[in-house]
Write a protein that holds these residues in place. Structure first.
Motif, PDB file in Angstrom:
ATOM      1  N   GLN A   1       0.847  -1.185   0.000  1.00 55.12           N
ATOM      2  CA  GLN A   1       0.000   0.000   0.000  1.00 55.12           C
ATOM      3  C   GLN A   1       0.882   1.235   0.000  1.00 55.12           C
ATOM      4  OE1 GLN A   1      -2.461   1.283   3.480  1.00 55.12           O
ATOM      5  NE2 GLN A   1      -4.098   0.481   2.208  1.00 55.12           N
ATOM      6  N   ASN A   2       0.557   2.196  -0.856  1.00 56.94           N
ATOM      7  CA  ASN A   2       1.280   3.462  -0.893  1.00 56.94           C
ATOM      8  C   ASN A   2       0.328   4.552  -1.378  1.00 56.94           C
ATOM      9  OD1 ASN A   2       1.223   3.364  -3.773  1.00 56.94           O
ATOM     10  ND2 ASN A   2       3.076   2.109  -3.762  1.00 56.94           N
ATOM     11  N   TYR A   3       0.860   5.729  -1.613  1.00 57.45           N
ATOM     12  CA  TYR A   3       0.012   6.870  -1.988  1.00 57.45           C
ATOM     13  C   TYR A   3      -0.778   6.601  -3.266  1.00 57.45           C
ATOM     14  CZ  TYR A   3      -1.459  11.442  -3.552  1.00 57.45           C
ATOM     15  OH  TYR A   3      -2.215  12.483  -3.997  1.00 57.45           O
ATOM     16  N   LYS A   4      -0.166   5.953  -4.228  1.00 55.19           N
ATOM     17  CA  LYS A   4      -0.810   5.766  -5.539  1.00 55.19           C
ATOM     18  C   LYS A   4      -1.986   4.796  -5.493  1.00 55.19           C
ATOM     19  CE  LYS A   4       3.178   6.995  -8.273  1.00 55.19           C
ATOM     20  NZ  LYS A   4       4.204   6.546  -9.194  1.00 55.19           N
ATOM     21  N   HIS A   5      -1.982   3.857  -4.564  1.00 55.98           N
ATOM     22  CA  HIS A   5      -3.101   2.911  -4.491  1.00 55.98           C
ATOM     23  C   HIS A   5      -3.432   2.549  -3.039  1.00 55.98           C
ATOM     24  CE1 HIS A   5      -0.327  -0.501  -3.965  1.00 55.98           C
ATOM     25  NE2 HIS A   5       0.393   0.086  -4.876  1.00 55.98           N
ATOM     26  N   HIS A   6      -4.042   3.515  -2.355  1.00 56.71           N
ATOM     27  CA  HIS A   6      -4.448   3.263  -0.973  1.00 56.71           C
ATOM     28  C   HIS A   6      -5.959   3.298  -0.801  1.00 56.71           C
ATOM     29  CE1 HIS A   6      -4.365   7.651  -1.076  1.00 56.71           C
ATOM     30  NE2 HIS A   6      -5.115   7.659   0.005  1.00 56.71           N
ATOM     31  N   LEU A   7      -6.694   3.550  -1.876  1.00 53.23           N
ATOM     32  CA  LEU A   7      -8.149   3.544  -1.795  1.00 53.23           C
ATOM     33  C   LEU A   7      -8.649   2.102  -1.783  1.00 53.23           C
ATOM     34  CD1 LEU A   7      -8.958   6.375  -4.348  1.00 53.23           C
ATOM     35  CD2 LEU A   7      -8.787   6.548  -1.872  1.00 53.23           C
ATOM     36  N   LYS A   8      -9.780   1.884  -1.140  1.00 59.45           N
ATOM     37  CA  LYS A   8     -10.320   0.534  -1.024  1.00 59.45           C
ATOM     38  C   LYS A   8     -11.736   0.505  -1.586  1.00 59.45           C
ATOM     39  CE  LYS A   8     -11.007  -3.125   2.357  1.00 59.45           C
ATOM     40  NZ  LYS A   8     -10.895  -3.503   3.744  1.00 59.45           N
ATOM     41  N   PHE A   9     -12.031  -0.532  -2.349  1.00 63.00           N
ATOM     42  CA  PHE A   9     -13.362  -0.693  -2.920  1.00 63.00           C
ATOM     43  C   PHE A   9     -14.001  -1.958  -2.363  1.00 63.00           C
ATOM     44  CE2 PHE A   9     -11.015   1.740  -6.077  1.00 63.00           C
ATOM     45  CZ  PHE A   9     -11.867   2.815  -6.238  1.00 63.00           C
ATOM     46  N   TYR A  10     -15.328  -1.915  -2.215  1.00 59.78           N
ATOM     47  CA  TYR A  10     -16.093  -3.062  -1.735  1.00 59.78           C
ATOM     48  C   TYR A  10     -16.880  -3.591  -2.931  1.00 59.78           C
ATOM     49  CZ  TYR A  10     -19.425  -5.753   1.028  1.00 59.78           C
ATOM     50  OH  TYR A  10     -20.200  -6.755   1.538  1.00 59.78           O
ATOM     51  N   LEU A  11     -16.487  -4.751  -3.432  1.00 55.67           N
ATOM     52  CA  LEU A  11     -17.004  -5.313  -4.677  1.00 55.67           C
ATOM     53  C   LEU A  11     -18.526  -5.281  -4.810  1.00 55.67           C
ATOM     54  CD1 LEU A  11     -16.197  -6.831  -7.365  1.00 55.67           C
ATOM     55  CD2 LEU A  11     -16.666  -8.903  -6.084  1.00 55.67           C
ATOM     56  N   PRO A  12     -19.300  -5.844  -3.863  1.00 55.75           N
ATOM     57  CA  PRO A  12     -20.757  -5.841  -4.053  1.00 55.75           C
ATOM     58  C   PRO A  12     -21.354  -4.432  -4.124  1.00 55.75           C
ATOM     59  CG  PRO A  12     -20.151  -7.365  -2.311  1.00 55.75           C
ATOM     60  CD  PRO A  12     -18.923  -6.588  -2.662  1.00 55.75           C
ATOM     61  N   HIS A  13     -20.804  -3.518  -3.366  1.00 57.23           N
ATOM     62  CA  HIS A  13     -21.352  -2.163  -3.324  1.00 57.23           C
ATOM     63  C   HIS A  13     -20.915  -1.342  -4.529  1.00 57.23           C
ATOM     64  CE1 HIS A  13     -22.957   1.435  -1.390  1.00 57.23           C
ATOM     65  NE2 HIS A  13     -21.849   2.051  -1.758  1.00 57.23           N
ATOM     66  N   HIS A  14     -19.604  -1.279  -4.781  1.00 56.59           N
ATOM     67  CA  HIS A  14     -19.073  -0.401  -5.819  1.00 56.59           C
ATOM     68  C   HIS A  14     -19.230  -0.940  -7.236  1.00 56.59           C
ATOM     69  CE1 HIS A  14     -16.836   1.208  -2.295  1.00 56.59           C
ATOM     70  NE2 HIS A  14     -17.207   2.330  -2.865  1.00 56.59           N
ATOM     71  N   PHE A  15     -19.253  -2.258  -7.404  1.00 55.08           N
ATOM     72  CA  PHE A  15     -19.245  -2.811  -8.750  1.00 55.08           C
ATOM     73  C   PHE A  15     -20.508  -3.600  -9.123  1.00 55.08           C
ATOM     74  CE2 PHE A  15     -14.772  -2.323  -7.501  1.00 55.08           C
ATOM     75  CZ  PHE A  15     -14.396  -1.411  -8.469  1.00 55.08           C
TER      76      PHE A  15
ATOM     77  N   ALA B   1     -28.343   3.926  -0.671  1.00 53.63           N
ATOM     78  CA  ALA B   1     -27.245   2.956  -0.660  1.00 53.63           C
ATOM     79  C   ALA B   1     -25.903   3.654  -0.496  1.00 53.63           C
ATOM     80  CB  ALA B   1     -27.252   2.137  -1.951  1.00 53.63           C
ATOM     81  N   VAL B   2     -25.750   4.778  -1.139  1.00 54.99           N
ATOM     82  CA  VAL B   2     -24.490   5.521  -1.053  1.00 54.99           C
ATOM     83  C   VAL B   2     -24.358   6.192   0.311  1.00 54.99           C
ATOM     84  CG1 VAL B   2     -23.223   7.503  -1.974  1.00 54.99           C
ATOM     85  CG2 VAL B   2     -24.296   5.876  -3.536  1.00 54.99           C
ATOM     86  N   MET B   3     -25.378   6.894   0.724  1.00 55.87           N
ATOM     87  CA  MET B   3     -25.280   7.726   1.920  1.00 55.87           C
ATOM     88  C   MET B   3     -25.257   6.926   3.224  1.00 55.87           C
ATOM     89  SD  MET B   3     -24.749  10.495   0.543  1.00 55.87           S
ATOM     90  CE  MET B   3     -24.601  11.459   2.007  1.00 55.87           C
ATOM     91  N   LEU B   4     -26.122   5.952   3.370  1.00 56.46           N
ATOM     92  CA  LEU B   4     -26.174   5.211   4.627  1.00 56.46           C
ATOM     93  C   LEU B   4     -24.928   4.384   4.866  1.00 56.46           C
ATOM     94  CD1 LEU B   4     -29.892   4.092   4.855  1.00 56.46           C
ATOM     95  CD2 LEU B   4     -28.718   5.852   6.164  1.00 56.46           C
ATOM     96  N   ARG B   5     -24.460   3.701   3.835  1.00 55.90           N
ATOM     97  CA  ARG B   5     -23.267   2.874   3.993  1.00 55.90           C
ATOM     98  C   ARG B   5     -22.086   3.729   4.421  1.00 55.90           C
ATOM     99  NH1 ARG B   5     -18.709   1.620   1.327  1.00 55.90           N
ATOM    100  NH2 ARG B   5     -17.894  -0.448   1.646  1.00 55.90           N
TER     101      ARG B   5
END
Length: 144
Positions: free
Chosen positions: A3-17, A58-62
């Motif tokens: 993990q570093n500055y260029k890729h430190h964001l995290k995605f949650y597969l069911p929610h984001h994709f 879905a966006v706001m509550l999570r």
């Protein structure tokens, strides 16, 4: 993965994709159908409104609940870490730090933590600049 500055964001597969793209698609289809099927436009307006409402919730509550809790924990970890490294309890000087600065400092290992904390206070560094100054990135895989 490192993990570093260029890729430190995290995605949650069911929610984001899955959920979000499906709901965005439903809103787009609804808007398209409103203009294409004039005789059934009221039904499609309702469909589009409900799809958008579900998407919004879905966006706001999570985010709202998870981030509120995470922010409290990040602050507590910062104060504990500061105490462990300095032997000093929380003081008014630390009030000069914004939450985004505190959150950025959690990526620094102990040898850089105090230096960057002082620099963030004295130079009022942005969170992004703090992250860029970290030479050895301390990963945080537990973030929401």
């Amino acid at each position: 993965m490192e993990q570093n500055y260029k890729h430190h964001l995290k995605f949650y597969l069911p929610h984001h994709f899955i959920l979000l793209p499906t709901m965005i698609g439903a809103v787009i289809i609804g808007i398209f159908k409103i203009f294409k099927n004039r005789e059934e436009s009221l039904i499609w307006i309702l469909f589009t409104f409900l799809s958008f409402a579900i998407l919004y919730l879905a966006v706001m509550l999570r985010q709202h609940y998870a981030l509120g809790n995470q922010n409290r924990i990040v602050r507590l970890e910062f104060y504990l870490r500061y105490f462990q490294l300095t032997g000093k309890k929380y003081n008014d000087t630390l009030d000069a730090l914004s939450f985004s600065q505190i959150a950025a400092l959690r990526f620094a290992y102990d040898d850089e933590f105090l230096i960057l904390t002082e620099k963030a206070i004295s130079e009022n560094l942005s969170a992004d600049n703090i992250k860029k100054l970290i030479t050895v990135w301390k990963p945080d895989h537990m973030r929401v």
